[in-house]
Design an enzyme around this catalytic site. Structure first.
Site, PDB file in Angstrom:
ATOM      1  N   SER A 183     110.844  12.115  54.655  1.00  0.00           N
ATOM      2  CA  SER A 183     109.632  11.467  54.123  1.00  0.00           C
ATOM      3  C   SER A 183     108.760  12.478  53.380  1.00  0.00           C
ATOM      4  O   SER A 183     108.256  12.193  52.282  1.00  0.00           O
ATOM      5  CB  SER A 183     108.814  10.863  55.269  1.00  0.00           C
ATOM      6  OG  SER A 183     109.497   9.795  55.857  1.00  0.00           O
ATOM      7  N   ARG A 205     118.187  -4.941  49.712  1.00  0.00           N
ATOM      8  CA  ARG A 205     116.982  -4.803  50.549  1.00  0.00           C
ATOM      9  C   ARG A 205     115.759  -5.448  49.885  1.00  0.00           C
ATOM     10  O   ARG A 205     115.633  -5.449  48.670  1.00  0.00           O
ATOM     11  CB  ARG A 205     116.743  -3.326  50.883  1.00  0.00           C
ATOM     12  CG  ARG A 205     117.889  -2.777  51.732  1.00  0.00           C
ATOM     13  CD  ARG A 205     117.702  -1.316  52.079  1.00  0.00           C
ATOM     14  NE  ARG A 205     116.572  -1.104  52.954  1.00  0.00           N
ATOM     15  CZ  ARG A 205     116.140   0.097  53.328  1.00  0.00           C
ATOM     16  NH1 ARG A 205     116.731   1.189  52.882  1.00  0.00           N
ATOM     17  NH2 ARG A 205     115.116   0.215  54.135  1.00  0.00           N
ATOM     18  N   SER A 257     104.836  -1.033  57.632  1.00  0.00           N
ATOM     19  CA  SER A 257     105.711  -0.291  56.719  1.00  0.00           C
ATOM     20  C   SER A 257     104.941   0.794  55.991  1.00  0.00           C
ATOM     21  O   SER A 257     104.023   0.523  55.225  1.00  0.00           O
ATOM     22  CB  SER A 257     106.338  -1.239  55.696  1.00  0.00           C
ATOM     23  OG  SER A 257     106.902  -0.486  54.631  1.00  0.00           O
ATOM     24  N   ASP A 276     113.183   4.647  62.768  1.00  0.00           N
ATOM     25  CA  ASP A 276     114.506   5.118  62.331  1.00  0.00           C
ATOM     26  C   ASP A 276     115.381   5.576  63.495  1.00  0.00           C
ATOM     27  O   ASP A 276     116.540   5.947  63.296  1.00  0.00           O
ATOM     28  CB  ASP A 276     114.347   6.273  61.343  1.00  0.00           C
ATOM     29  CG  ASP A 276     113.722   5.807  60.026  1.00  0.00           C
ATOM     30  OD1 ASP A 276     113.861   4.605  59.689  1.00  0.00           O
ATOM     31  OD2 ASP A 276     113.093   6.636  59.351  1.00  0.00           O
TER      32      ASP A 276
HETATM   33  C1  S3P Z   1     109.681   5.805  55.411  1.00  0.00           C
HETATM   34  C2  S3P Z   1     109.223   4.661  56.016  1.00  0.00           C
HETATM   35  C3  S3P Z   1     110.037   3.817  56.905  1.00  0.00           C
HETATM   36  C4  S3P Z   1     111.310   4.529  57.341  1.00  0.00           C
HETATM   37  C5  S3P Z   1     111.990   5.259  56.214  1.00  0.00           C
HETATM   38  C6  S3P Z   1     111.048   6.291  55.614  1.00  0.00           C
HETATM   39  C7  S3P Z   1     108.766   6.578  54.549  1.00  0.00           C
HETATM   40  O1  S3P Z   1     110.393   2.629  56.211  1.00  0.00           O
HETATM   41  O2  S3P Z   1     112.216   3.624  57.921  1.00  0.00           O
HETATM   42  O3  S3P Z   1     113.164   5.917  56.671  1.00  0.00           O
HETATM   43  O4  S3P Z   1     109.088   7.735  54.207  1.00  0.00           O
HETATM   44  O5  S3P Z   1     107.687   6.061  54.214  1.00  0.00           O
HETATM   45  P1  S3P Z   1     109.446   1.312  56.224  1.00  0.00           P
HETATM   46  O6  S3P Z   1     108.215   1.608  55.492  1.00  0.00           O
HETATM   47  O7  S3P Z   1     110.283   0.256  55.532  1.00  0.00           O
HETATM   48  O8  S3P Z   1     109.229   1.013  57.666  1.00  0.00           O
END
Ligand code: S3P
Length: 458
Positions: free
Chosen positions: A40, A140, A185, A338
């Protein structure tokens, strides 16, 4: 060494694939591993560096395929992204000149984060950005991003069904909104905030349950004023004023707690496990897996290691421990979103039942992770059941039978979870593919081998 295909490596269609990757049980996993850069934070470093005025320098960047594709996308939008050494990257941002029209379609591969954050970012510029991805990403849901961007005004996109490929037709007349995402999210929150950077007025995102806050923290590092107020016990209101510019920074990317979770689980499950993972980011919006591991009986050790890029760093130690099944508290779901595939593996070794609820988002990750986790466990002799919003696992109170072939469904975290299970199950565990592990953790097999895992192609 010569290897024979063991046991019954047959997939659900009854086929024996030509090659599988097999993780065979070992008595001990021991060693010290430096955590790979956080995925991230690595995406955000390249995006924010690419937007900033001046040259940013990053070390410890994750060189996974997903992150590299974000780097290429930023180059296509006008930034200069250069590798200067292993994990070391210089990014010269577009600054005041703003993002430019890319010549080609941006292909985000497997990356939900790269694609969704950039949808938000580009929507505030007068450019037309065609985007696509691999088969998994093209399946998705993207309306979760397009909807708030439309509310900010003027966004036009091709394709009504909300899945890639489509084009974001940006505009310089976006207006700030107050938005409450219907799902937890960080990608939605981040996309709206990034659109807000080039919108008139204030953009506010209210989360009923806080998700990972790397966008907020890193934007502050780049000199942007971002407000955060708590709402209720678990929620947060994040706000920023449009028109703020970013200034280049030098930063070390903290280690990834989601990648570290595979090594930590391996240390807990191994009969003589003794694993240390160094330099892991310790952030409450990412720590749910570690909390649940401790609830299950893991006794993880943590040692403070200072900080990096505004995040606390720790070394985490895991030794062999018997586990007991637990109901995962729903309030922890966003902070371990995750980690459910590897949690499913830990649940298989635990005594008693583990139940996951409130996690319907798992249906739309790199695979349907509720279906994929349950199929992975059943293929290895573990009783598990799908719920609409989670799953339940009847733990074996020790090593599960194993001996199965797991269909990874192009999901990196399913592949890594199954290979960890094989290190301590009664029989080897195989997977039909490992190539996609490189999207998030290219050094996974090397790190597992350093700990003493026996993972071979057969
Ligand atoms: C992430 C947010 C999450 C996570 C992804 C990384 C991010 O997804 O599952 O691996 O870096 O902001 P969601 O926002 O769909 O929950």
């Amino acid at each position: 060494h010569a290897v024979k295909a063991p046991f019954h490596v047959i997939n659900q269609a009854g086929n024996v694939p030509e090659m599988v990757w097999t993780s065979r049980p070992v008595t001990a996993l021991k060693g010290v591993i430096r955590a790979p850069g956080d995925k991230s934070c690595s995406h955000r470093a390249l995006i924010f560096g690419g937007l900033a005025e001046g040259r940013s320098r990053f070390t410890g960047l994750l060189e996974g395929e997903d992150v590299l594709r974000t780097g290429w996308a930023m180059e296509a939008l006008g930034a200069t992204v250069t590798q200067t050494g292993p994990g070391a990257w210089d990014v010269t941002g577009v600054g005041r000149k703003g993002l430019g029209q890319p010549e080609n379609v941006l292909d985000f591969g497997n990356s939900g984060t790269g694609s969704r954050l950039l949808m938000g970012l580009v929507s505030g510029y007068a450019i037309n950005v065609e985007m696509t991805g691999d088969a998994s990403l093209r399946g998705r849901p993207m309306n979760r991003i397009l909807k708030p961007l439309r509310l900010m005004g003027g966004l036009d996109t091709a394709g009504p069904d909300g899945t890639l490929p489509f084009a974001i037709v940006g505009t310089e007349s976006l207006k700030g909104i107050t938005y409450t995402p219907p799902i937890a999210s960080a990608q939605v929150k981040s996309a709206v905030l990034l659109a807000g950077l080039n919108a008139a007025g204030t953009t506010i995102v209210e989360e009923a349950r806080q998700t990972r806050d790397h966008t907020e923290r890193m934007l502050r590092g780049f000199g942007v004023t971002v407000g955060t107020e708590r709402i209720g016990a678990e929620g947060v209101r994040v706000s920023l004023e449009g028109g703020q510019g970013l200034t280049a920074i030098d930063a070390a990317i903290p280690g990834d707690p989601s990648s570290a979770a595979f090594l930590i689980a391996a240390g807990i499950l191994s009969p003589a496990g003794d694993v240390m993972v160094e330099g892991v980011m310790s952030n409450p919006t990412r720590s749910g897996f570690y909390d649940v591991a401790n609830l299950m009986g893991a006794h993880l050790g943590a040692e403070e290691m200072g900080d990096a890029a505004g995040e606390r760093l720790i070394n985490i130690h895991a030794g062999a421990a018997p586990l007991s099944g637990k109901a995962v508290p729903e309030r922890l779901v966003p902070s371990m979103i995750d980690e459910f595939p590897i949690l499913g593996v830990m649940a298989a070794f635990a005594e008693g039942e583990t139940v996951v609820t409130g996690a319907e988002e798992l249906r739309v990750k790199e695979s349907d992770r509720i279906g994929a986790v349950v199929a992975m466990l059943r293929a290895n002799g573990v009783e598990a059941e799908e719920r609409p919003d989670g799953f339940a696992v009847q733990g074996c109170g020790g090593p599960p039978p194993g001996g199965g072939l797991v269909e990874t469904r192009h999901d990196h975290r399913i592949a890594m979870s199954a290979l960890v299970m094989g290190t301590a199950a009664q029989n080897p565990v195989s997977v039909d593919d490992i190539s996609m592990i490189a999207t998030s953790y290219p050094d996974f097999l090397t790190h597992m081998a350093e700990l003493g895992a026996d993972i071979v192609e057969v």
